[in-house]
Design a protein around this motif. Sequence first.
Motif, short mmCIF file in Angstrom:
data_model
loop_
_atom_site.label_atom_id
_atom_site.label_comp_id
_atom_site.label_asym_id
_atom_site.label_seq_id
_atom_site.Cartn_x
_atom_site.Cartn_y
_atom_site.Cartn_z
N TYR A 365 0.83 -1.21 0.00
CA TYR A 365 0.00 0.00 0.00
C TYR A 365 0.86 1.26 0.00
O TYR A 365 0.66 2.18 -0.81
CB TYR A 365 -0.91 -0.02 1.22
N SER A 366 1.85 1.30 0.86
CA SER A 366 2.68 2.50 0.95
C SER A 366 3.53 2.67 -0.30
O SER A 366 3.77 3.81 -0.74
CB SER A 366 3.58 2.43 2.20
N CYS A 369 1.30 4.24 -3.00
CA CYS A 369 1.05 5.65 -2.68
C CYS A 369 2.28 6.50 -2.95
O CYS A 369 2.19 7.59 -3.53
CB CYS A 369 0.63 5.78 -1.21
N LYS A 412 -5.19 9.11 -6.59
CA LYS A 412 -4.65 8.50 -5.37
C LYS A 412 -5.77 8.19 -4.38
O LYS A 412 -5.77 7.13 -3.73
CB LYS A 412 -3.62 9.44 -4.74
N THR A 413 -6.74 9.09 -4.25
CA THR A 413 -7.89 8.84 -3.39
C THR A 413 -8.65 7.61 -3.83
O THR A 413 -9.07 6.78 -3.00
CB THR A 413 -8.83 10.06 -3.38
N CYS A 416 -6.62 4.51 -2.79
CA CYS A 416 -6.66 4.30 -1.33
C CYS A 416 -8.02 3.80 -0.88
O CYS A 416 -8.13 2.85 -0.08
CB CYS A 416 -6.29 5.59 -0.61
N ASP A 417 -9.07 4.44 -1.37
CA ASP A 417 -10.43 4.04 -0.98
C ASP A 417 -10.73 2.62 -1.43
O ASP A 417 -11.31 1.82 -0.68
CB ASP A 417 -11.46 5.00 -1.57
N TYR A 419 -8.59 0.20 -2.09
CA TYR A 419 -7.76 -0.72 -1.33
C TYR A 419 -8.44 -1.09 -0.01
O TYR A 419 -8.56 -2.27 0.35
CB TYR A 419 -6.40 -0.09 -1.07
N HIS A 420 -8.89 -0.09 0.73
CA HIS A 420 -9.50 -0.35 2.04
C HIS A 420 -10.85 -1.05 1.90
O HIS A 420 -11.18 -1.95 2.69
CB HIS A 420 -9.64 0.96 2.81
#
Length: 429
Positions: A365-366, A369, A412-413, A416-417, A419-420
């Motif tokens: 994840y990191s 990003c 990017k949002t 991230c969204d 992924y979670h």
Amino acid sequence: MVNKIHLKAYLILLLSTMLTCCADTTENEIIATLQQKSVEEVHTGLPKVFITTPGSTAVTSKDEWLNGASFTIYNADGTVDCTGLTSIKGRGNSTWGGPKAPYNLKLNKKAAVLGMSRHKRWCLLANYMDRTLMRNTVALEIARQMPALSYTPKGHHVELFLNGTFLGNYFLCEHIKVDEKRVNVTTLDETATEGLATTGGYLFEIDSHFDETHRFYSDRAHLPWQLKDPDEVNDAQLAYVRRYVSDIEKALYDEDRFAARDFASLMDLNSFIDYWFVQELTQNKEPSIPNSVFFHKDIDHEDGTYARLVAGPAWDFDCATFIPEQSHQFSAIDGIYYPRLFQDKEFRRLTKERWAALTADGTFYSHICDYIDSMEQTLESSDNLNSVMWPIVVVTNRDNYLGFHDAVRRLKTAFCDKYHWLDYAISKM
């Protein structure tokens, strides 16, 4: 000197000067001025590709090669990376014929372009519909983190000059071909008509455009299978491929064979899971159409049993991907063979297991990003020119109205969204 001025400030100054000096200056005239820039005048920190066709003939076909073009590729520091002769033609389906055309290259001699493995075949992707310029780049980086995807195309963003015209930002990348450094399967003996020699290796594409020479609809799922490499096969080889696909689908869709999990010996399930992760994390709906879905298989085993069907390589993410409003839903679970595969309890268990391994320490994840942030810095100066030259008029990603940095933050949002959300959805399978 232009290279001592921040490019964005220079561009604003250029446009302001043009509009002040000539009240009736049109957008087309501004674009024409940018297109007249020479290799020496463009300073975006990216490599540059300079191609000249014989007589500066325009590239008008995606079917016929235009031969005898010269090319020079410059590194970002201005040194020559490689030079020689190439053939060039258009490429793509929805992208070909658009304002900013993509191209295929076939070099006369193999070259290790910008540090990538030696080959003749390369692509210049226009990314015209992508306000961030990086959807393909980020998606392929996601794919590279998947352990069961043995090959993912490499590439570099470049500035393209064709017949002396500056065309802006392109993604110069490896063309998906059978090769020991790309899709590493046995090279098919195209003369073979019997025995193991007819069984591989093959590169397939499932694609609704159905425009390859050798193609067929599968018996049970009615999917549009096409042979991508080799380009030519004989009747015996095509008959083998059709039988191979038919046997896989029988193992999937015959109830008794599905219950016995016969398909598990015919399909590389780890690759199908990792390939699905890529499609979901990018919100790519191409497998559900289906378009641009690649599979491959090697030559069969000496005992006559099939080599497994392997998912990948991942490809084609510039359109309708990374959209925040679609982060809380599946994107590809209803594509190709996934509806059937996810009916299998063991496949669901294996999916959970592989997701847990991928996400355990947070580095995946990191890394993605951080990669998005890095690409934002890399492409900022290039976008200052490209976005003026190629305003997006085809809305597919819903970010065409945004500035570059806002569009990247939105991408990017979306990642991230998703992924979670996917982490939660997989836990409930």
